[in-house]
Design an enzyme around this catalytic site. Sequence first.
Site, PDB file in Angstrom:
ATOM      1  N   ASN A 150       3.148  -8.496  -2.184  1.00 19.05           N
ATOM      2  CA  ASN A 150       2.164  -8.494  -1.215  1.00 19.05           C
ATOM      3  C   ASN A 150       0.914  -8.447  -1.503  1.00 19.05           C
ATOM      4  O   ASN A 150       0.091  -9.013  -0.469  1.00 19.05           O
ATOM      5  CB  ASN A 150       2.529  -7.200  -0.253  1.00 19.05           C
ATOM      6  N   GLU A 248       3.937   3.453  -7.746  1.00 18.51           N
ATOM      7  CA  GLU A 248       3.338   3.239  -6.126  1.00 18.51           C
ATOM      8  C   GLU A 248       4.440   2.756  -5.342  1.00 18.51           C
ATOM      9  O   GLU A 248       4.556   1.642  -5.321  1.00 18.51           O
ATOM     10  CB  GLU A 248       2.017   2.378  -6.612  1.00 18.51           C
ATOM     11  N   CYS A 282       2.044  -1.445   1.844  1.00 21.27           N
ATOM     12  CA  CYS A 282       2.443  -0.123   1.668  1.00 21.27           C
ATOM     13  C   CYS A 282       1.611   0.782   2.252  1.00 21.27           C
ATOM     14  O   CYS A 282       2.120   2.136   2.858  1.00 21.27           O
ATOM     15  CB  CYS A 282       2.546   0.317   0.158  1.00 21.27           C
ATOM     16  N   GLU A 459      -4.062   5.137  -8.927  1.00 20.16           N
ATOM     17  CA  GLU A 459      -4.454   3.970  -9.448  1.00 20.16           C
ATOM     18  C   GLU A 459      -5.993   3.577  -9.038  1.00 20.16           C
ATOM     19  O   GLU A 459      -6.423   4.277  -7.987  1.00 20.16           O
ATOM     20  CB  GLU A 459      -3.706   2.607  -9.195  1.00 20.16           C
TER      21      GLU A 459
HETATM   22  C1  UN1 Z   1      -0.306  -2.320  -0.982  1.00 22.28           C
HETATM   23  O1  UN1 Z   1       0.011  -2.539   0.216  1.00 22.28           O
HETATM   24  O2  UN1 Z   1       0.614  -2.028  -1.955  1.00 22.28           O
HETATM   25  O3  UN1 Z   1      -5.613  -0.339   1.059  1.00 22.28           O
HETATM   26  C2  UN1 Z   1      -1.711  -2.042  -1.480  1.00 22.28           C
HETATM   27  C3  UN1 Z   1      -5.170  -1.445   1.017  1.00 22.28           C
HETATM   28  C4  UN1 Z   1      -5.294  -2.452   0.332  1.00 22.28           C
HETATM   29  C5  UN1 Z   1      -4.302  -2.331  -0.974  1.00 22.28           C
HETATM   30  C6  UN1 Z   1      -2.708  -2.071  -0.278  1.00 22.28           C
HETATM   31  N1  UN1 Z   1      -6.535  -2.479  -0.330  1.00 22.28           N
HETATM   32  O4  UN1 Z   1      -4.479  -1.705   2.322  1.00 22.28           O
END
Ligand code: UN1
Length: 489
Positions: A150, A248, A282, A459
Amino acid sequence: MKEYKLFIDGEWIRSSDGQTFDDVDPTTLELIGKLQKASLEDVNSAVDSADHAFEKWSSTPAPQRAKILFRAARMLEERKEELARLLTVEMGKVLKEARGDVQEAIDITYYAAGEGRRLFGETTPSELPDKFCMTIRRPLGVVGLITPWNFPIAIPAWKIMPALISGNTLVLKPASDTPILSIELVKILEKAGLPGGVLNLVMGEGNIVGSAIVHHPKIRAVSFTGSLDTGKWILGEAAKEMKKVSLELGGKNPIIVMDDADLDLAVDGIIWGGFGTTGQRCTAASRVIAHEKIIMELQAKLIKRTKALRLGNGLLENVDVGPVINNSQLQKINKYVDIGKNEGANLVLGGKITKPLPGYFFEPTIFTDVTPDMRIAREEIFGPVVSIISASGLDEAIGIANSVEYGLSSSIYTANIRNAFKAIENIEAGITYINASTIGAETHLPFGGVKSTGNGTREAGTTAIEEFTEIKTVYIDYSGKLQKAQIDV
Ligand code: UN1
């Protein structure tokens, strides 16, 4: 047809058993390239080459390592637009978001390069005279990185760059749906002067290539971003060999909207967090927990605005929402819509697979009258589906926010400072936004979650260095005699 190879010991090579797989554009279903599928033998060579390169790389002064990263950051900047277009073709997210994905890689590369002149340890007084105490950071060794589709360049970069500046050598396995951006990133680092063997790239099936990385005795640590099920499996397997693991995983991120909130601002945030990246983050806002006094008005505004979203090819500037990544994700989202309907939630918008183009499109979908016990309110869907839940006040809203097993991102819209601070204190999540959506974390701050979202790792930011280093405590006694701590005091 373009062919993409494995990168082992500084060479671009074909797989040892000649197997390949396809990379498909999720918007048009056109074939983009043929990818070499790594065999077990290839993974072993990748690990051996990283192991071999470790001594020299880890003893290269960090400010020298940093020079390579600074060069790579500049090259990424120069190629930002081209890489963003490639990313939209390979992954489907709309161009402005693809530019953000590349920008995130640029940001973390500069940030990690700057760490080359920091990598701070600590000093503190000893309890004894003529004795000096300090901590230093040491690299872990050979590290395996397993990344999702993603964020095809941001997530590989936010693992690779801090791991490299810390002196580790790496075996990277990018997601099979989006390896091309990782390949471009590795090529950039190669051009920037990264020595052969320091970063190796293998592609292929998780249960062969990923599993071989997790089980290889020379791999000291595994950093994984992806699904909860895979994360649990990795943690269990790695525990048997006492490997360090950072995970994660998923999210079911809430936006709480209070009765004193600016509703138009909240709707902007819900649309951006819920339907941006087609819900495939996520950090996506998949739950809206709305105060009962404003829920009807909020829903009406949200439905109206969501109806205006345009689906299509993300390369076109006027498109708001691209496809989902592949057919199995499309079917999974479709299945969750059925689950929601069967559970008694009210499907007020979307809910169907659609075909503006041959690819994998799903309509932006809103469920109202959702209750916290429903599966659509608890499980990660990873698609453009927003569930709206009613709450009678802040305490109930926070209780609902905390009632799921995940805890990554969260948000509250309110004009009341007490509500904001209560949310900061009491929402169980690694990230809380006030009057902003759940997505858009910046690379110089810690990123990660609580509960089943991870295993405590953060991270990015200074915490990225913690992920990829071990602390060594050093005592230097210059008294010239035996001094006993705890006893001679
Ligand atoms: C993810 O969806 O795995 O804060 C990371 C955010 C992005 C990173 C998402 N900078 O939505």
